[in-house]
Design an enzyme around this catalytic site. Structure first.
Site, PDB file in Angstrom:
ATOM      1  CB  CYS A 128      -0.825   0.084   1.060  1.00 31.24           C
ATOM      2  SG  CYS A 128      -0.302  -0.098   2.775  1.00 31.24           S
ATOM      3  CG  HIS A 283      -4.409   0.579   4.091  1.00 28.69           C
ATOM      4  ND1 HIS A 283      -3.576   0.115   3.354  1.00 28.69           N
ATOM      5  CD2 HIS A 283      -5.688   0.997   3.489  1.00 28.69           C
ATOM      6  CE1 HIS A 283      -4.434  -0.339   2.175  1.00 28.69           C
ATOM      7  NE2 HIS A 283      -5.272   0.554   2.389  1.00 28.69           N
ATOM      8  CG  ASN A 304      -8.290   1.019  -0.046  1.00 33.16           C
ATOM      9  OD1 ASN A 304      -7.103   0.965  -0.003  1.00 33.16           O
ATOM     10  ND2 ASN A 304      -8.854   0.340   0.931  1.00 33.16           N
TER      11      ASN A 304
END
Length: 358
Positions: A128, A283, A304
């Site tokens: 990520c 994240h 995302n």
């Protein structure tokens, strides 16, 4: 004759050590059971959806239908930035006099930039930190230089090495932006993402190793060195919401890191705020805008990289102005560079001039 009695202190220590071992064993067993349990729980969904103050809706997102807690945690690959790194990084602020709209969406503000609305999938890898950086820089090349390009997460993930962290086992968003300054990043066309399967196939195993750095384009007609795109700088943005909004408004999407709890895996729609569940990890995602919900809740709008089967077609909103889950603490970005782009920018300018003459 020597006494055979064990001193009380010794006896106490032996018994204490015995009970501590039992407690440790039970704790380890509980942790193991927790890691092997399903991340998606009906009880969490019920708790969110039946709470009128939650402000968001939960669901069984197909993206994680077969995921355990341990597998989900592997995707959360943001490592805390070392303090000394934070101290030497410039912090950007913007004038309070700058007038900002009450709502903003980079997808519509720069509708000519297809990369802004792209939802990717990090697959099985804790990458990520690399996705948030590469996606934001791709968008900024389009916004600043009218170049619709998609840059390579694989280059950064595989080739940055220990300077960025541990590849698929996590990394530092700030270090990703520093890599862009010194090493640049090739296009996705040159070096595609190694895990293009995602997690849609049966028995998906998320424990993928970091890909090897090859430094060679998959297309033999392209040269690795000539495919590189650079950033001018790497900086943090002051945590004041006005500064974050001004940065996006003037320069384009940014990378943000935040703390993920169990309930976030269940997000479907609305303005997220943490309601229930344990901490899962850190994240990183791409922040593309802001606004206020019909219920009067200020929010950030984010893309995302868990594909479109998670959340609101791959996007989510999170409460703005209260540093929800640390979302305003760790915002990083950099400006795109014209290094090695003289020919490409000249071509773009020529096309613009040609269009203008009609």
């Amino acid at each position: 004759m020597a006494s055979s009695k064990i001193p009380l202190v010794t006896l106490f220590l032996v018994v204490s050590a015995f009970y501590l071992q039992i407690i440790e064993a039970e704790t380890e067993q509980h942790a193991s059971l927790k890691l092997n349990s399903r991340i998606l729980q009906e009880s969490i969904i019920t708790q969110i959806n039946e709470n009128p103050k939650s402000g968001w809706k939960a669901a069984m997102n197909p993206r994680f239908s077969n995921f355990t807690v341990g597998q989900f945690k592997r995707l959360l690959g943001v490592k805390p930035t070392p303090k000394k790194e934070l101290e030497i990084t410039p912090i950007v602020t913007h004038p309070k006099s700058l007038k900002l709209p009450s709502e903003f969406d980079a997808r519509t503000a720069w509708s000519q930039c297809s990369s802004i609305g792209r939802i990717l999938d990090q697959g099985h890898c804790g990458s990520c930190w690399a996705f948030g950086a590469v996606e934001s820089l791709s968008d900024r090349f389009c916004i600043h230089y009218s170049m619709n390009i998609s840059l390579s997460v694989n280059d950064l993930l595989a080739c940055c090495g220990f300077l960025c962290g541990s590849g698929c086992d996590g990394g530092y968003p700030l270090s990703a932006w520093r890599y862009f300054i010194h090493h640049g990043v090739v296009t996705e066309e040159c070096d595609p993402y190694f895990d293009d399967i995602g997690c849609s196939h049966p028995g998906c195993e998320p424990a993928y190793p970091t890909p090897k750095c090859v430094r060679k384009c998959v297309d033999g007609n392209q040269l690795w060195r000539e495919s590189k795109h650079y950033s001018v700088n790497a900086y943090r943005i002051n945590s004041d919401p006005h500064d974050i909004m001004a940065e996006i408004y003037q320069n384009g999407p940014v990378e943000v890191a935040f703390t993920v709890y169990e309930d976030f895996a269940h997000y479907k729609s609305g303005v997220y705020k943490h309601i229930t569940g344990d901490v899962m990890g850190g994240h990183a995602v791409k922040l593309i805008g802001w606004g206020t919900s019909d219920d009067g809740e200020n929010y950030w709008l984010l893309a995302n990289q868990w594909n479109r089967s998670w959340g609101d077609d791959g996007y989510f909103m999170i409460r703005r102005g209260t540093n929800e889950c640390g979302i305003e603490d760790d915002v990083v970005a950099g400006l795109p560079s014209t290094k090695d782009l003289v020919r490409e920018v000249a071509d773009v300018d020529a096309n613009v001039d040609a269009d203008a003459s009609f």
